[in-house]
Design a protein around this motif. Structure first.
Motif, short mmCIF file in Angstrom:
data_model
loop_
_atom_site.label_atom_id
_atom_site.label_comp_id
_atom_site.label_asym_id
_atom_site.label_seq_id
_atom_site.Cartn_x
_atom_site.Cartn_y
_atom_site.Cartn_z
N ALA A 87 0.83 -1.20 0.00
CA ALA A 87 0.00 0.00 0.00
C ALA A 87 0.86 1.25 0.00
CB ALA A 87 -0.93 -0.02 1.21
N ARG A 88 1.93 1.25 0.79
CA ARG A 88 2.81 2.43 0.84
C ARG A 88 3.52 2.63 -0.49
NH1 ARG A 88 4.53 0.42 6.77
NH2 ARG A 88 2.98 1.59 7.98
N ARG A 89 3.89 1.54 -1.13
CA ARG A 89 4.52 1.68 -2.45
C ARG A 89 3.54 2.27 -3.46
NH1 ARG A 89 8.34 -3.72 -3.40
NH2 ARG A 89 9.66 -3.41 -1.55
N GLU A 99 1.67 -3.07 -13.19
CA GLU A 99 2.75 -3.72 -13.94
C GLU A 99 4.05 -3.71 -13.16
OE1 GLU A 99 5.39 -2.56 -17.85
OE2 GLU A 99 3.24 -2.16 -17.92
N ILE A 100 4.37 -2.60 -12.51
CA ILE A 100 5.63 -2.49 -11.77
C ILE A 100 5.64 -3.41 -10.55
CG2 ILE A 100 6.91 -0.91 -10.24
CD1 ILE A 100 6.51 1.26 -12.31
N LEU A 101 4.50 -3.52 -9.88
CA LEU A 101 4.44 -4.31 -8.65
C LEU A 101 4.13 -5.78 -8.90
CD1 LEU A 101 2.55 -1.85 -6.27
CD2 LEU A 101 5.02 -2.15 -6.58
N ALA A 102 4.02 -6.18 -10.16
CA ALA A 102 3.61 -7.55 -10.47
C ALA A 102 4.72 -8.57 -10.25
CB ALA A 102 3.11 -7.64 -11.91
N GLY A 103 5.98 -8.15 -10.35
CA GLY A 103 7.09 -9.09 -10.26
C GLY A 103 7.92 -8.89 -9.01
N ASP A 108 11.19 -7.42 -6.71
CA ASP A 108 11.70 -6.06 -6.49
C ASP A 108 12.72 -5.68 -7.57
OD1 ASP A 108 10.09 -5.84 -4.32
OD2 ASP A 108 11.69 -5.86 -2.82
N GLU A 109 13.51 -6.64 -8.02
CA GLU A 109 14.51 -6.35 -9.05
C GLU A 109 13.82 -5.98 -10.36
OE1 GLU A 109 17.02 -9.64 -9.98
OE2 GLU A 109 18.40 -8.46 -11.18
N GLU A 110 12.76 -6.72 -10.71
CA GLU A 110 12.01 -6.40 -11.93
C GLU A 110 11.29 -5.06 -11.79
OE1 GLU A 110 10.86 -10.94 -13.38
OE2 GLU A 110 9.63 -9.90 -11.89
N ALA A 111 10.77 -4.80 -10.58
CA ALA A 111 10.08 -3.53 -10.34
C ALA A 111 11.03 -2.35 -10.51
CB ALA A 111 9.47 -3.52 -8.94
N LEU A 112 12.27 -2.52 -10.05
CA LEU A 112 13.25 -1.44 -10.17
C LEU A 112 13.56 -1.14 -11.63
CD1 LEU A 112 15.18 0.49 -8.75
CD2 LEU A 112 16.88 -1.34 -8.68
N ILE A 113 13.69 -2.17 -12.46
CA ILE A 113 13.96 -1.98 -13.88
C ILE A 113 12.79 -1.25 -14.54
CG2 ILE A 113 14.24 -3.17 -16.09
CD1 ILE A 113 15.75 -5.37 -14.54
N ARG A 114 11.57 -1.69 -14.26
CA ARG A 114 10.39 -1.06 -14.86
C ARG A 114 10.23 0.38 -14.38
NH1 ARG A 114 7.62 -6.30 -13.41
NH2 ARG A 114 7.69 -7.58 -15.29
N LEU A 115 10.52 0.61 -13.10
CA LEU A 115 10.41 1.97 -12.56
C LEU A 115 11.41 2.90 -13.24
CD1 LEU A 115 9.30 3.97 -10.47
CD2 LEU A 115 11.04 3.13 -8.87
#
Length: 274
Positions: A49-51, A67-71, A73-80
């Motif tokens: 929720a905070r993210r 989409e960013i939160l689906a995978g 943390d490493e994948e989220a960082l790349i998408r972000l």
């Protein structure tokens, strides 16, 4: 378990936002009391929720947050990082558009595009990786940047040899008010499978008319003057269109001096019959 009020207090999210995230599937409650319909949340949902709250502070759309939160943390960082690069490119383009308008207002009657030649060239059949997306003018730059990064990463992972060049093919009129399909393309050599939104195809050989512009001239609406130049030249030469117009970005065009040729505005044309 936490009530919606307690969960909202600890995350900084309103009841309205939490209901929206529930309906969208982004943050459904851990359970709903069947007797009274009260939403109850687990403490483990606090971090997600905070993210979401932080990403919304960046004006990120809910679909992109999902989409960013689906995978991982490493994948989220790349998408972000890719999304933020696209946002910065969009901001830079808007700044260039503002400067164009300021220039025209302060120098009434001056041309927005200095004279330059329209040339022709033959383009061989080319294998390309592409992402095709509907977009309007406001989101166009972000789509181009994010799609380019996604395609480049896919090709690099497959060991393909890249030319460094990229294309954007316009299959319709992209305007501030209406969406149209655009195709972001990267030529390559090697064996690569399609994946997700990335398709692999061969762009047929063709002849095209083109003119070169700088990165500063790439901003809307100044770039439309380059399209006018190419279209007017083709009509005057009696050469019918043979395909959709495109922008051809040279390798590392963003690193070139802002006043040096970096992008070609190109239009496939039919050969003049003898």
């Amino acid at each position: 378990m936490l009530t919606i009020s307690e969960f909202g207090r600890r995350t900084g999210l309103s009841h309205k936002a939490l209901r929206l995230y529930d309906v969208s599937g982004l943050l459904p409650p851990a359970q709903v009391d069947p007797a009274n319909g009260y939403r109850l949340y687990d403490e483990e949902q606090l971090e997600r929720a905070r993210r979401i709250s932080v990403l919304r502070q960046l004006d990120m759309p809910l679909t992109k947050i999902a989409e960013i939160l689906a995978g991982s943390d490493e994948e989220a960082l790349i998408r972000l990082d890719r999304w933020w690069i696209a946002q910065e490119a969009t901001t830079a383009a808007r700044r260039a558009t503002l400067q164009y308008l300021r220039d025209r207002l302060s120098r009434t009657g001056t041309s927005g595009l200095p004279p330059r030649p329209v040339l022709t060239r033959d383009v061989p059949a080319t294998k390309i990786a592409t992402i095709r997306t509907d977009t309007d003018q406001q989101t166009l730059i972000g789509v181009i940047v994010s799609s380019t990064y996604e395609i480049r990463a896919h090709l690099a992972a497959a060991g393909a040899a890249l030319t460094g060049e990229s294309w954007v093919i316009f299959h319709g009129a992209v305007t501030p008010e209406a969406e149209a399909p655009v195709e972001v393309c990267m030529p390559f050599d090697g064996l690569v499978d399609p994946a997700g939104p990335i398709a692999i195809r061969v762009e047929p050989a063709h002849r095209e008319a083109y003119c070169s512009i700088t990165m500063d001239e790439c901003a809307f609406p100044r770039i439309m003057l380059a399209y006018d130049l190419v279209y007017d030249w083709a009509r005057a030469a009696g050469l019918p269109e043979a395909g959709p117009p495109r922008e051809v970005y040279r390798p590392d065009c963003q690193l070139l001096p802002r006043d040096q040729p970096a992008v070609d505005i190109a239009l496939p044309i039919l050969e003049r019959k003898a």
